[in-house]
Design a protein around this motif. Structure first.
Motif, PDB file in Angstrom:
ATOM      1  N   VAL A  14      -3.619   5.334  -1.219  1.00 15.21           N
ATOM      2  CA  VAL A  14      -2.187   5.674  -0.972  1.00 15.21           C
ATOM      3  C   VAL A  14      -1.964   4.883   0.024  1.00 15.21           C
ATOM      4  O   VAL A  14      -0.626   4.267   0.262  1.00 15.21           O
ATOM      5  CB  VAL A  14      -1.998   7.143  -0.841  1.00 15.21           C
ATOM      6  CG1 VAL A  14      -0.842   7.603  -0.296  1.00 15.21           C
ATOM      7  CG2 VAL A  14      -2.370   7.906  -2.407  1.00 15.21           C
ATOM      8  N   GLU A  15      -2.585   5.003   1.334  1.00 18.41           N
ATOM      9  CA  GLU A  15      -2.165   4.228   2.457  1.00 18.41           C
ATOM     10  C   GLU A  15      -1.937   2.898   2.599  1.00 18.41           C
ATOM     11  O   GLU A  15      -1.447   2.335   3.397  1.00 18.41           O
ATOM     12  CB  GLU A  15      -3.101   4.818   3.603  1.00 18.41           C
ATOM     13  CG  GLU A  15      -2.579   4.813   4.994  1.00 18.41           C
ATOM     14  CD  GLU A  15      -1.229   5.729   5.270  1.00 18.41           C
ATOM     15  OE1 GLU A  15      -0.093   4.983   5.498  1.00 18.41           O
ATOM     16  OE2 GLU A  15      -1.275   6.766   4.772  1.00 18.41           O
ATOM     17  N   CYS A  16      -2.658   2.151   1.493  1.00 16.26           N
ATOM     18  CA  CYS A  16      -2.713   0.790   1.427  1.00 16.26           C
ATOM     19  C   CYS A  16      -1.493   0.021   1.008  1.00 16.26           C
ATOM     20  O   CYS A  16      -1.492  -1.103   0.985  1.00 16.26           O
ATOM     21  CB  CYS A  16      -4.131   0.141   1.060  1.00 16.26           C
ATOM     22  SG  CYS A  16      -4.300   0.324  -0.621  1.00 16.26           S
ATOM     23  N   LEU A  17      -0.734   1.035   0.654  1.00 11.61           N
ATOM     24  CA  LEU A  17       0.629   0.327   0.330  1.00 11.61           C
ATOM     25  C   LEU A  17       0.876  -0.398  -0.838  1.00 11.61           C
ATOM     26  O   LEU A  17       1.525  -1.766  -0.843  1.00 11.61           O
ATOM     27  CB  LEU A  17       1.415  -0.069   1.459  1.00 11.61           C
ATOM     28  CG  LEU A  17       1.562   0.798   2.639  1.00 11.61           C
ATOM     29  CD1 LEU A  17       2.152   0.213   3.806  1.00 11.61           C
ATOM     30  CD2 LEU A  17       2.576   1.916   2.379  1.00 11.61           C
ATOM     31  N   THR A  18      -0.024  -0.397  -1.787  1.00  9.44           N
ATOM     32  CA  THR A  18      -0.029  -1.179  -2.931  1.00  9.44           C
ATOM     33  C   THR A  18      -0.615  -2.573  -2.844  1.00  9.44           C
ATOM     34  O   THR A  18      -0.649  -3.584  -3.706  1.00  9.44           O
ATOM     35  CB  THR A  18       1.356  -1.194  -3.511  1.00  9.44           C
ATOM     36  OG1 THR A  18       2.051  -2.317  -3.049  1.00  9.44           O
ATOM     37  CG2 THR A  18       2.049  -0.116  -4.114  1.00  9.44           C
ATOM     38  N   SER A  19      -1.274  -2.701  -1.503  1.00 12.83           N
ATOM     39  CA  SER A  19      -1.755  -4.004  -1.203  1.00 12.83           C
ATOM     40  C   SER A  19      -3.185  -4.168  -1.243  1.00 12.83           C
ATOM     41  O   SER A  19      -4.030  -3.577  -0.310  1.00 12.83           O
ATOM     42  CB  SER A  19      -1.370  -4.356   0.202  1.00 12.83           C
ATOM     43  OG  SER A  19      -2.038  -5.560   0.534  1.00 12.83           O
TER      44      SER A  19
END
Length: 394
Positions: A229-234
């Motif tokens: 969740v925290e890596c923002l789709t990256s």
């Protein structure tokens, strides 16, 4: 010897041990197969488009191979730069220069020789021939970095090049639309379009699970989901965070990734990202020319003007890479103390317009967001991550 963390989690390089293959638009066909198909279609230009830090270049490296890929950037070209000179230089071809030739004097029995310099320019046909004979694929990354004028010139050059079966991949961002390529009538019917979708949490989670398993470290599905969740789709940001976790755990001589370490790891990761000046420029806004701005007291006790509130609104939960205006406005009003009068919607829109103009005139790193068609697009997930964890926020 076992693998080291930096061999497994590689934010800026090809991730051999944590590469995750994804399906193309829910077709059941992988992106790798789709790109192979495009490259093997003679006379077609491949347009690869997707958000920043989504693994577009890594996909090219996986399919094409390091020995065959020739990567240039849109930033390598400007209005004065010859397209083919850049393309030739990337493979070490002397595109233009001077040669010295010698000839014998005309007199009989003479051993004297004359020398003269001759200028030469390698033809684009020779450059294309070299690429084809050596199985090279030209990958133009960050196509949007080139000026609009240069993009049109490049599109004209590429039209003829692909007809001669030069293999080319153009990589760009979605809202910096590569109209020079996709809407070029001359290229109609000669494009293989591949849209790279944002990563899903289940695929991002797989990076963490695969990597920590390689290092014989323990991580639960729940913790991996929080990271996703925290890596923002990256996927690149996931690599960064996981590497930070490894370094923190090595310092403690521990091998279990627990939820308690995550916030520390997030903050530790942001020291790699140099967005301090970007945030300051955005929060400061345009020159006030001596005029005082309205300040709003926030629930955390800060006093911020509307530019500061806009920046703070991006950092709020849940983290999102695209925010429509109503979402932004609601986030701003939620930041402000209840008894304080909130700014009107038109004022917020005007400030967003001003912000867009300021960033447009700055260097590329400052263009981390784009306000367009009633939406704010956060172009760089690392920037949003920095907003959330690299500074004090609401």
């Amino acid at each position: 010897m076992g693998l080291k963390a930096e061999n497994v989690f590689k934010p800026g390089a090809y991730p051999k041990y944590t590469y995750v293959s994804r399906n193309y638009e829910d077709t059941g066909i992988s992106y790798e197969l789709r790109l192979k198909q495009a490259l093997r279609t003679a006379g077609c230009l491949t347009s690869l488009i997707g958000p920043s830090k989504m693994g577009k270049t890594i996909l090219c490296e996986k399919v094409i191979g390091f020995e065959n890929i020739v990567e240039v950037s849109g930033a390598d070209f400007n209005g004065e730069m010859d397209f083919w000179a850049v393309v030739a230089a990337k493979v070490g071809l002397p595109y233009a220069g001077e040669i010295t030739t010698e000839r014998e004097a005309a007199e009989e029995y003479s051993t004297e020789r004359d020398s003269r310099n001759e200028k030469f320019v390698l033809s684009k046909d020779k450059v294309i021939q070299y690429y084809k004979e050596n199985d090279k694929v030209l990958v133009i990354d960050d196509f949007h970095y080139a000026s609009q004028e240069m993009q049109m010139k490049m599109a004209q050059q590429l039209k003829d090049a692909i007809r001669r079966e030069l293999k080319v991949v153009v990589v760009s961002l979605p809202h910096r639309s590569d109209d020079a390529i996709r809407q070029n009538a001359d290229l109609s019917g000669r494009l293989s379009l591949i849209n790279i979708e944002a990563w899903k949490e289940e695929d991002l989670k797989e990076i963490a699970l695969k990597g920590f398993k390689q290092l014989n470290m323990t991580i639960t599905e729940t913790v991996a989901e929080k990271l996703a969740v925290e890596c923002l789709t990256s996927p690149q940001l996931m690599q960064y965070i996981c590497l930070s976790i490894c370094i923190l755990l090595e310092d403690k001589n521990e091998e279990t990734v627990c939820a308690e370490i995550l916030e520390t790891a997030y903050k530790f990761t942001t020291v790699n990202f140099n967005y301090y000046d970007v945030v300051n420029v955005m929060a400061k806004g345009p020159n006030t020319r001596g005029k005082r701005r309205n300040l709003y007291r926030t629930k955390s006790g800060k006093e911020l003007d509307l530019y500061g509130l806009i920046v703070e609104s991006f950092a709020k939960n849940p983290p999102e890479m695209e925010l429509d205006f109503e979402n932004i406005y609601n986030r701003i009003t939620q930041l402000i103390e209840e008894e304080v009068k909130v700014p009107d919607k038109q004022s917020v829109k005007n400030h967003l317009n001003n912000l867009q103009l300021i960033l447009k005139e700055k260097e590329e790193i400052y263009r981390a967001i784009e306000w367009k068609d009633g939406k704010v697009y956060i172009l760089d997930p690392l920037f949003l991550f920095y907003l959330r964890w690299g500074r004090t926020h609401e």
